[in-house]
Write a protein that holds these residues in place. Structure first.
Motif, PDB file in Angstrom:
ATOM      1  N   ASP A  91       4.146   9.504   1.795  1.00  0.00           N
ATOM      2  CA  ASP A  91       4.057   8.327   1.061  1.00  0.00           C
ATOM      3  C   ASP A  91       3.231   8.472  -0.133  1.00  0.00           C
ATOM      4  O   ASP A  91       2.211   9.100  -0.223  1.00  0.00           O
ATOM      5  N   ALA A  93      11.374   5.368  -0.405  1.00  0.00           N
ATOM      6  CA  ALA A  93      11.103   5.984   1.033  1.00  0.00           C
ATOM      7  C   ALA A  93      12.184   5.836   1.945  1.00  0.00           C
ATOM      8  O   ALA A  93      12.972   4.880   1.616  1.00  0.00           O
ATOM      9  N   THR A 129       8.088   7.336  -1.981  1.00  0.00           N
ATOM     10  CA  THR A 129       7.772   8.833  -1.337  1.00  0.00           C
ATOM     11  C   THR A 129       7.669   9.953  -2.431  1.00  0.00           C
ATOM     12  O   THR A 129       8.513   9.763  -3.209  1.00  0.00           O
ATOM     13  N   CYS A 186      -0.453   8.139  -7.067  1.00  0.00           N
ATOM     14  CA  CYS A 186       0.026   6.743  -7.118  1.00  0.00           C
ATOM     15  C   CYS A 186       1.086   6.549  -8.016  1.00  0.00           C
ATOM     16  O   CYS A 186       1.337   5.659  -8.716  1.00  0.00           O
ATOM     17  N   ALA A 231       0.980   6.475  -2.620  1.00  0.00           N
ATOM     18  CA  ALA A 231       0.058   5.331  -2.396  1.00  0.00           C
ATOM     19  C   ALA A 231      -1.386   5.642  -3.391  1.00  0.00           C
ATOM     20  O   ALA A 231      -1.660   6.686  -3.734  1.00  0.00           O
ATOM     21  N   ASP A 279      12.548   2.256   3.384  1.00  0.00           N
ATOM     22  CA  ASP A 279      12.697   1.184   2.781  1.00  0.00           C
ATOM     23  C   ASP A 279      13.916   0.542   2.709  1.00  0.00           C
ATOM     24  O   ASP A 279      15.019   0.853   2.331  1.00  0.00           O
ATOM     25  N   ASP A 322       0.909  -1.257   0.044  1.00  0.00           N
ATOM     26  CA  ASP A 322      -0.008   0.232  -0.066  1.00  0.00           C
ATOM     27  C   ASP A 322       0.905   1.178   0.162  1.00  0.00           C
ATOM     28  O   ASP A 322       0.532   2.159  -0.110  1.00  0.00           O
ATOM     29  N   GLN A 323       1.950   0.931  -0.077  1.00  0.00           N
ATOM     30  CA  GLN A 323       3.204   2.299  -0.196  1.00  0.00           C
ATOM     31  C   GLN A 323       3.882   1.956  -1.483  1.00  0.00           C
ATOM     32  O   GLN A 323       4.649   1.268  -1.473  1.00  0.00           O
ATOM     33  N   TYR A 324       3.822   3.384  -2.278  1.00  0.00           N
ATOM     34  CA  TYR A 324       4.668   3.090  -3.687  1.00  0.00           C
ATOM     35  C   TYR A 324       5.794   3.948  -3.747  1.00  0.00           C
ATOM     36  O   TYR A 324       6.461   4.386  -4.770  1.00  0.00           O
TER      37      TYR A 324
END
Length: 86
Positions: free
Chosen positions: A41, A83, A35, A54, A43, A86, A31-33
């Motif tokens: 985030d 991010a 930053t 997104c 998303a 990550d 659900d996080q793509y």
């Protein structure tokens, strides 16, 4: 029947014919793509391409909305910006 996959950060994710990249990512629990430039985030938010929250990088195509981009076998997708966590 062979499972079709896209590649998210080099890892295969199954998709169903007609799925968008956002749907395949959501189905896989992602659900996080990455930053956004704001530090928030990236998303799925509106689901219609209006907010561009997104955005993802599509190898060979550039930056695109995950909610509008249809999955194709072996489509390589990655965050536009990683991010920090990550």
């Amino acid at each position: 029947m062979t499972t079709q996959t896209i590649l998210w950060r080099g890892h295969p994710l199954a998709f169903t014919l007609g799925d968008t990249v956002a749907m395949a990512l959501t189905r896989a629990g992602i659900d996080q793509y990455g930053t956004r430039l704001t530090g928030l985030d990236a998303a799925l938010f509106c689901g219609i391409g209006q907010c561009q929250n997104c955005l993802v990088a599509i190898k060979g195509q550039g930056v695109a909305e995950a909610c509008l981009t249809l999955c194709e076998p072996d489509l390589a997708v990655s965050p536009v910006r990683e991010a920090p966590h990550d």
